[in-house]
Write an enzyme that holds these catalytic residues in place. Structure first.
Site, mmCIF file in Angstrom:
data_model
loop_
_atom_site.group_PDB
_atom_site.id
_atom_site.type_symbol
_atom_site.label_atom_id
_atom_site.label_comp_id
_atom_site.label_asym_id
_atom_site.label_seq_id
_atom_site.Cartn_x
_atom_site.Cartn_y
_atom_site.Cartn_z
ATOM 1 N N ASN A 78 0.923 -1.293 0.025
ATOM 2 C CA ASN A 78 0.139 -0.078 -0.072
ATOM 3 C C ASN A 78 0.882 1.275 0.045
ATOM 4 O OD1 ASN A 78 -2.657 1.732 0.808
ATOM 5 N ND2 ASN A 78 -1.125 2.039 2.571
ATOM 6 N N ILE A 108 -10.030 9.099 -2.558
ATOM 7 C CA ILE A 108 -10.450 8.719 -1.364
ATOM 8 C C ILE A 108 -9.964 9.763 -0.243
ATOM 9 C CG2 ILE A 108 -9.856 6.774 0.405
ATOM 10 C CD1 ILE A 108 -11.348 5.991 -2.180
ATOM 11 N N LYS A 111 1.644 3.535 -11.315
ATOM 12 C CA LYS A 111 0.655 2.796 -11.023
ATOM 13 C C LYS A 111 0.182 1.904 -12.297
ATOM 14 C CE LYS A 111 -0.426 4.156 -6.764
ATOM 15 N NZ LYS A 111 -0.208 3.339 -5.865
ATOM 16 N N TYR A 149 3.887 9.293 -10.570
ATOM 17 C CA TYR A 149 3.033 8.474 -9.758
ATOM 18 C C TYR A 149 1.937 7.470 -11.040
ATOM 19 C CZ TYR A 149 -1.187 7.733 -6.965
ATOM 20 O OH TYR A 149 -2.182 7.193 -6.277
ATOM 21 N N SER A 195 -4.501 2.258 -8.604
ATOM 22 C CA SER A 195 -5.143 3.570 -8.499
ATOM 23 C C SER A 195 -6.043 3.444 -9.845
ATOM 24 C CB SER A 195 -4.129 4.827 -8.611
ATOM 25 O OG SER A 195 -4.635 6.159 -8.925
HETATM 26 P P1 NAP Z 1 -1.014 8.451 2.747
HETATM 27 O O1 NAP Z 1 -2.173 9.078 3.738
HETATM 28 O O2 NAP Z 1 0.059 9.494 2.418
HETATM 29 O O3 NAP Z 1 -0.297 7.486 3.570
HETATM 30 C C1 NAP Z 1 0.764 6.654 3.031
HETATM 31 C C2 NAP Z 1 1.756 6.034 4.058
HETATM 32 O O4 NAP Z 1 2.735 5.489 3.500
HETATM 33 C C3 NAP Z 1 2.274 7.502 5.164
HETATM 34 O O5 NAP Z 1 2.242 6.796 6.351
HETATM 35 C C4 NAP Z 1 3.637 7.234 4.487
HETATM 36 O O6 NAP Z 1 4.538 7.921 5.574
HETATM 37 C C5 NAP Z 1 4.063 6.100 4.213
HETATM 38 N N1 NAP Z 1 5.252 5.731 3.100
HETATM 39 C C6 NAP Z 1 5.599 6.647 2.482
HETATM 40 N N2 NAP Z 1 6.747 6.221 1.883
HETATM 41 C C7 NAP Z 1 7.043 5.214 2.525
HETATM 42 C C8 NAP Z 1 7.953 3.908 2.161
HETATM 43 N N3 NAP Z 1 9.090 4.120 1.296
HETATM 44 N N4 NAP Z 1 7.798 2.893 3.027
HETATM 45 C C9 NAP Z 1 6.827 2.781 3.912
HETATM 46 N N5 NAP Z 1 5.759 3.470 4.034
HETATM 47 C C10 NAP Z 1 5.907 4.773 3.331
HETATM 48 O O7 NAP Z 1 -1.775 7.890 1.448
HETATM 49 P P2 NAP Z 1 -2.867 7.142 1.025
HETATM 50 O O8 NAP Z 1 -3.782 8.048 0.608
HETATM 51 O O9 NAP Z 1 -3.604 6.461 2.247
HETATM 52 O O10 NAP Z 1 -2.544 6.254 -0.035
HETATM 53 C C11 NAP Z 1 -2.166 4.947 0.233
HETATM 54 C C12 NAP Z 1 -1.891 4.121 -1.297
HETATM 55 O O11 NAP Z 1 -3.469 4.214 -2.030
HETATM 56 C C13 NAP Z 1 -0.987 4.573 -1.891
HETATM 57 O O12 NAP Z 1 -0.300 3.750 -2.590
HETATM 58 C C14 NAP Z 1 -1.815 5.678 -2.960
HETATM 59 O O13 NAP Z 1 -1.046 5.637 -4.170
HETATM 60 C C15 NAP Z 1 -3.095 4.689 -3.139
HETATM 61 N N6 NAP Z 1 -4.306 5.586 -3.668
HETATM 62 C C16 NAP Z 1 -4.720 6.625 -2.842
HETATM 63 C C17 NAP Z 1 -5.802 7.399 -3.322
HETATM 64 C C18 NAP Z 1 -6.380 8.468 -2.502
HETATM 65 O O14 NAP Z 1 -7.406 9.333 -3.078
HETATM 66 N N7 NAP Z 1 -5.918 8.895 -1.417
HETATM 67 C C19 NAP Z 1 -6.292 7.280 -4.433
HETATM 68 C C20 NAP Z 1 -5.771 6.207 -5.243
HETATM 69 C C21 NAP Z 1 -4.705 5.343 -4.770
HETATM 70 P P3 NAP Z 1 4.922 9.330 5.483
HETATM 71 O O15 NAP Z 1 3.693 9.990 5.899
HETATM 72 O O16 NAP Z 1 6.358 9.531 6.336
HETATM 73 O O17 NAP Z 1 5.291 9.857 4.150
#
Ligand code: NAP
Length: 263
Positions: free
Chosen positions: A88, A191, A162, A158, A145
Site C-alpha cells: 500500500n 479517497i 500505477k 505517480y 489507482s
Molecule cells: P497517505 O495518507 O499519504 O499514507 C501513506 C503512508 O505510506 C504514510 O504513512 C507514509 O509515510 C507511508 N510511506 C511513504 N513512503 C514510504 C516508504 N518508502 N515505505 C513505507 N511507507 C511509506 O496515502 P494514502 O492516501 O492512504 O494512499 C495509500 C495508497 O493508496 C497509495 O499507494 C496511493 O497511491 C493509493 N491511492 C490513494 C488514493 C487517494 O485518493 N488517497 C487514490 C488512489 C490510490 P509518510 O507520511 O512518512 O510519508
C-alpha cells in the site's frame, strides 16, 4: 471472522488507506504488521488498534531491500507466518513534464513500484516454501489507482508507477498461480486521506473531482479496506491478476457529471 489466525503485513499503514486496511484486517481476526517509515504515526496506529486485536509496528522503507528483508524476518519471528501482503505504501510528487526532476521520478518509482516488487518477492519466497511444505497459499494485494489507466499531466511518475502496478500484478499473479498464491490490485478513485487533503481543500479542485465522480462524493478509506478484506478472503479464491476499481463510477464515465451548487 474471515481472517482468523491469518498473518497480514500492510505497508504504509501508519495512516490513510493502509491504516483502514490494517484496522479492518485486525477486526476480521488477523494478526497485523503495520510497516511504515513514520515511526511515531506507526506506533500511534498500533496503540489505536491494539484494543481490537493483535497488531505490531515494524519500521520499513519499502524501497530498501534490507528493510524489506528485515520486515519479513521480524514478522516471521513474531507471528511465525505471513498469509497476506498488502503493498500500500505510495507517494506523489507533482511537477509539470518539462520541469520534472530525475530524482523525483526515481523516488516515486522506487517506493510505489519497486517497493511493491521487493515486498512481493520477499514474501512470495516464504509463501512458496510454505506451499512446498504442504501449507496454505497466501495472497498479495497491490494498492494501485485509477491513475493506472487514466492520467494527470502533472503527476507523471505517480501515473507511471500505477500503470506499472497493473503489469506487476499480472506478472506476479501468473508466476505464482501454480502455487495457488493469488495476486490482485485495488484501484481507488479519490479517497479521503492526507494525500487528497490539499486537493480537497481547494473548492475548484474539489469541483473538478466531483464532476468526474458519478456518485458525487469522495470515498472513505474503509471502503477500500472492504475490497482488501474481500480479496484477502476465501470468497476471492478464484480471483487473480485483476484490478478492482473502487472509484464511485469514475472509470466508466466519459465526459463529466453536473455537480450540485453546494458541493
Ligand atoms: P497517505 O495518507 O499519504 O499514507 C501513506 C503512508 O505510506 C504514510 O504513512 C507514509 O509515510 C507511508 N510511506 C511513504 N513512503 C514510504 C516508504 N518508502 N515505505 C513505507 N511507507 C511509506 O496515502 P494514502 O492516501 O492512504 O494512499 C495509500 C495508497 O493508496 C497509495 O499507494 C496511493 O497511491 C493509493 N491511492 C490513494 C488514493 C487517494 O485518493 N488517497 C487514490 C488512489 C490510490 P509518510 O507520511 O512518512 O510519508
Amino acid at each position: 471472522m474471515s481472517l482468523e489466525n491469518k498473518v497480514a503485513i500492510v505497508t504504509g499503514a501508519a495512516r490513510g488507506i493502509g491504516f483502514a486496511v490494517a484496522k479492518r484486517f485486525v477486526m476480521d481476526g488477523a494478526k497485523v504488521v503495520i510497516a511504515d517509515v513514520d515511526d511515531e504515526a506507526g506506533e500511534a496506529a498500533v496503540e489505536d488498534l491494539s484494543g481490537l486485536g493483535t497488531v505490531m509496528y515494524i519500521h520499513c522503507n519499502v524501497a530498501e531491500r534490507l528493510d524489506v528483508r528485515n520486515m519479513v524476518a521480524e514478522t516471521l519471528n513474531a507471528y511465525g507466518d505471513i498469509d497476506v501482503l498488502v503493498n500500500n505504501a505510495g507517494i506523489v510528487v507533482g511537477a509539470e513534464f518539462l520541469d520534472l526532476e530525475e530524482d523525483d521520478f526515481d523516488k516515486v518509482l522506487s517506493i510505489n513500484l519497486k517497493g511493491a516488487f521487493l515486498c512481493s518477492q520477499a514474501v512470495a519466497r516464504h509463501m512458496v516454501e510454505k506451499v512446498d511444505n504442504g501449507g496454505d497459499p497466501g495472497c498479495i494485494i497491490n494498492m494501485s489507482s485509477i491513475n493506472s489507466v487514466v492520467a494527470i499531466p502533472n503527476q507523471i511518475p505517480y501515473c507511471v508507477s500505477k500503470g506499472g502496478m497493473t503489469q506487476l500484478t499480472k506478472t506476479t499473479a501468473l508466476s505464482l498461480a501454480k502455487y495457488g498464491i493469488r495476486v490482485n490490485a485495488i484501484g481507488p478513485g479519490s479517497i479521503m486521506t492526507e494525500m487528497l487533503a490539499s486537493v480537497n481543500s481547494d473548492p475548484a479542485a474539489k469541483n473538478r473531482i466531483m464532476s468526474r465522480t458519478p456518485m458525487l462524493r469522495i470515498g472513505e478509506p474503509s471502503e477500500i479496506a472492504g475490497v482488501a478484506a474481500f480479496l484477502a478472503s476465501e470468497d476471492a479464491g478464484y480471483v487473480t491478476g485483476q484490478t478492482i476499481f473502487a472509484d464511485g463510477g469514475r472509470m466508466p464515465l466519459n465526459y463529466t457529471v453536473a455537480v450540485p451548487e453546494d458541493d
